[in-house]
Design a protein around this motif. Structure first.
Motif, PDB file in Angstrom:
ATOM      1  N   ASP A  27       0.854  -1.258  -0.185  1.00 65.01           N
ATOM      2  CA  ASP A  27      -0.004   0.122   0.740  1.00 65.01           C
ATOM      3  C   ASP A  27       0.653   1.261   0.620  1.00 65.01           C
ATOM      4  O   ASP A  27       0.837   2.255   0.754  1.00 65.01           O
ATOM      5  N   PHE A  28       1.641   1.504  -1.059  1.00 63.36           N
ATOM      6  CA  PHE A  28       2.316   2.505  -0.932  1.00 63.36           C
ATOM      7  C   PHE A  28       2.433   2.881  -2.606  1.00 63.36           C
ATOM      8  O   PHE A  28       2.383   1.963  -3.337  1.00 63.36           O
ATOM      9  N   SER A  29       2.737   4.613  -2.532  1.00 67.12           N
ATOM     10  CA  SER A  29       3.546   5.047  -4.079  1.00 67.12           C
ATOM     11  C   SER A  29       4.007   5.730  -3.981  1.00 67.12           C
ATOM     12  O   SER A  29       4.669   6.696  -2.892  1.00 67.12           O
ATOM     13  N   ASP A  98       9.855  10.877  -1.481  1.00 72.31           N
ATOM     14  CA  ASP A  98       8.392  11.274  -1.171  1.00 72.31           C
ATOM     15  C   ASP A  98       7.370   9.880  -1.766  1.00 72.31           C
ATOM     16  O   ASP A  98       6.370   9.753  -2.614  1.00 72.31           O
ATOM     17  N   VAL A  99       7.805   8.846  -0.651  1.00 73.50           N
ATOM     18  CA  VAL A  99       6.870   7.220  -0.499  1.00 73.50           C
ATOM     19  C   VAL A  99       5.879   7.644   0.379  1.00 73.50           C
ATOM     20  O   VAL A  99       5.758   7.662   0.994  1.00 73.50           O
ATOM     21  N   SER A 104      -0.430   4.799   6.573  1.00 70.94           N
ATOM     22  CA  SER A 104      -0.089   5.644   7.809  1.00 70.94           C
ATOM     23  C   SER A 104      -0.732   7.500   6.881  1.00 70.94           C
ATOM     24  O   SER A 104      -1.022   8.377   7.831  1.00 70.94           O
ATOM     25  N   GLY A 105      -0.633   7.423   5.554  1.00 70.36           N
ATOM     26  CA  GLY A 105      -1.218   8.274   5.417  1.00 70.36           C
ATOM     27  C   GLY A 105       0.468   9.225   5.242  1.00 70.36           C
ATOM     28  O   GLY A 105      -0.294  11.170   4.946  1.00 70.36           O
ATOM     29  N   ARG A 106       1.019   8.784   5.247  1.00 71.70           N
ATOM     30  CA  ARG A 106       2.602  10.075   5.464  1.00 71.70           C
ATOM     31  C   ARG A 106       3.094   9.956   4.657  1.00 71.70           C
ATOM     32  O   ARG A 106       3.875   9.073   3.898  1.00 71.70           O
TER      33      ARG A 106
END
Length: 121
Positions: A27-29, A98-99, A104-106
Motif C-alpha cells: 500500500d504505497f506509491s 516522497d513515498v 499511515s497517510g504520510r
C-alpha cells in the motif's frame, strides 16, 4: 517499504552495467526514485533521478553515458551505465523520495543498501 539494489560488479573501463532497484512493501506509491554514487572516501552524490511520470535529470558527469528508467508496475528503477570510467567506481545507492503510505497517510524517504561497482582501467 524496502529497496533492494542489484547489478553491481567488476567491469573494465569502457564497459557497461545495468543496476536495478526494486521496492517492496504494501500500500504505497513512490514519486521520485534516484541513484546516488559514493566513491571511496567521498560523500554520497546524486547521479540521476526520475519521477513517476518518467521525467529525468542527470548530473553532468553521466549525461549521454547513463540512462535512468523506471517500471512503475514493478516499483523498480534501473540505471543503464555505459562507457564506464574508473571514476564511476563506488557504491551505488538507490533512493525513493516522497513515498506515500496509504496506511499511515504520510510521506517518507527510503534508502537501499547499495551495490558496488568497480571499473578497472
Amino acid at each position: 517499504v524496502q529497496l533492494q539494489a542489484s547489478g553491481g560488479g567488476l567491469v573494465q573501463a569502457g564497459g557497461s552495467l545495468r543496476l536495478s532497484c526494486a521496492a517492496s512493501g504494501n500500500d504505497f506509491s513512490i514519486n521520485y526514485m534516484a541513484w546516488y554514487h559514493q566513491a571511496p572516501g567521498k560523500q554520497r552524490e546524486l547521479v540521476a533521478k526520475i519521477n513517476h511520470r518518467g521525467d529525468t535529470m542527470y548530473v553532468n558527469s553521466v549525461k549521454s553515458r547513463f540512462i535512468i528508467s523506471r517500471d512503475n508496475a514493478k516499483n523498480t528503477v534501473y540505471l543503464q551505465m555505459t562507457t564506464l570510467v574508473p571514476e564511476d567506481t563506488g557504491v551505488y545507492f538507490c533512493n525513493a523520495e516522497d513515498v506515500y503510505s496509504d496506511i499511515s497517510g504520510r510521506y517518507f524517504e527510503v534508502w537501499g543498501q547499495g551495490t558496488l561497482v568497480t571499473v578497472s582501467s
